[in-house]
Write an enzyme that holds these catalytic residues in place. Structure first.
Site, PDB file in Angstrom:
ATOM      1  N   TYR A 147       0.811  -1.228   0.000  1.00  0.00           N
ATOM      2  CA  TYR A 147       0.000   0.000   0.000  1.00  0.00           C
ATOM      3  C   TYR A 147       0.841   1.274   0.000  1.00  0.00           C
ATOM      4  CZ  TYR A 147      -3.965  -2.988   1.254  1.00  0.00           C
ATOM      5  OH  TYR A 147      -4.936  -3.953   1.258  1.00  0.00           O
ATOM      6  N   HIS A 199      -4.145   6.425  -1.276  1.00  0.00           N
ATOM      7  CA  HIS A 199      -4.740   6.486   0.066  1.00  0.00           C
ATOM      8  C   HIS A 199      -3.684   6.787   1.133  1.00  0.00           C
ATOM      9  CE1 HIS A 199      -8.640   6.213   1.723  1.00  0.00           C
ATOM     10  NE2 HIS A 199      -8.704   4.955   2.068  1.00  0.00           N
ATOM     11  N   PHE A 217      -5.073  -0.651   9.925  1.00  0.00           N
ATOM     12  CA  PHE A 217      -5.632  -0.361   8.609  1.00  0.00           C
ATOM     13  C   PHE A 217      -6.386   0.958   8.686  1.00  0.00           C
ATOM     14  CE2 PHE A 217      -4.389  -4.616   7.589  1.00  0.00           C
ATOM     15  CZ  PHE A 217      -4.018  -4.481   6.261  1.00  0.00           C
ATOM     16  N   ASN A 255      -9.330   2.055   8.144  1.00  0.00           N
ATOM     17  CA  ASN A 255     -10.632   2.183   8.810  1.00  0.00           C
ATOM     18  C   ASN A 255     -10.550   2.018  10.325  1.00  0.00           C
ATOM     19  OD1 ASN A 255     -10.050  -0.522   8.670  1.00  0.00           O
ATOM     20  ND2 ASN A 255     -12.113  -1.178   8.138  1.00  0.00           N
ATOM     21  N   ASP A 298      -5.626  11.858   2.147  1.00  0.00           N
ATOM     22  CA  ASP A 298      -5.878  11.990   0.716  1.00  0.00           C
ATOM     23  C   ASP A 298      -7.283  12.559   0.519  1.00  0.00           C
ATOM     24  OD1 ASP A 298      -6.512   9.362   1.906  1.00  0.00           O
ATOM     25  OD2 ASP A 298      -7.451   8.933  -0.020  1.00  0.00           O
ATOM     26  N   ASN A 305     -12.856   6.644   5.260  1.00  0.00           N
ATOM     27  CA  ASN A 305     -12.956   5.718   6.403  1.00  0.00           C
ATOM     28  C   ASN A 305     -11.992   6.025   7.540  1.00  0.00           C
ATOM     29  OD1 ASN A 305     -15.098   4.246   5.400  1.00  0.00           O
ATOM     30  ND2 ASN A 305     -13.762   2.877   4.229  1.00  0.00           N
TER      31      ASN A 305
END
EC number: 3.1.1.29
Length: 194
Positions: free
Chosen positions: A16, A21, A67, A69, A94, A115
């Protein structure tokens, strides 16, 4: 009012690291580098942290390793430990509603479907009144494509614009501590990477 905690939102892991994000984390990484304050993993805060001095103030940097969220878990842990109020927190994230090359400061507001912001608001006792640094990543044009878009890597041309906006945002954040929020905001909001 002074900022005591600067958070960069991200998803953890190498897969990631270069995705849109994670733009918030790119910002905090750059700030840590500029201030020569390497981030180190700190389990009790569920993230990578560092301590810096800005305008004579002690400020904590945080990139959660949860993560996206679950970002609120890390933010709330640090805010509670250091007795930091929501309005003393700046969260970099972002932003789909701004084009690449643009970044803007904002205080409060909703989560706009983000989120990470949603979880932070919830974990701060449903208090949305923290500062945000909105880093433009653009929009795919179709709301059904948003998930794939934010979890995708920007093309080189867009990455360059995002990097330039983050660079300016880092300078303006430092300026916030020396010259005040109004001056820093005016400068950042006038900026658009070409």
């Amino acid at each position: 009012m002074t900022i005591k905690l600067i958070v960069g939102l991200a998803n953890p892991g190498a897969e990631y690291a270069a995705t849109r994000h994670n733009a918030g984390a790119w910002f905090v990484d750059l700030l840590a580098e500029r201030l020569r304050a390497p981030l180190r993993e700190e389990a009790k805060f569920f993230g990578y942290t560092s301590r810096v001095t800005l305008g004579g103030e002690d400020v904590r940097l945080l990139v959660p390793t949860t993560f996206m969220n679950l970002s609120g878990k890390a933010v709330a842990a640090m805010a509670s430990f250091f007795r930091i109020n929501p309005d003393e927190i700046l969260v970099a994230h972002d932003e789909l509603d701004l084009p690449p090359g643009v970044a803007k400061f904002k205080l409060g507001g909703g989560h706009g479907g983000h989120n990470g912001l949603k979880d932070i608001i919830s974990k701060l006792g449903n208090n949305p009144n923290f500062h945000r640094l909105r880093i433009g990543i653009g929009h795919p044009g179709d709301k059904n494509k948003v998930v794939g878009f934010v979890l995708g890597k920007p093309p080189v041309s867009e990455q360059k614009l995002i990097d330039e906006a983050i660079d300016e945002a880092a300078r303006c954040t430092e300026m916030w501590f020396t010259d005040g929020l109004t001056k820093a905001t005016n400068r950042l909001h006038a900026f658009k990477a070409q």
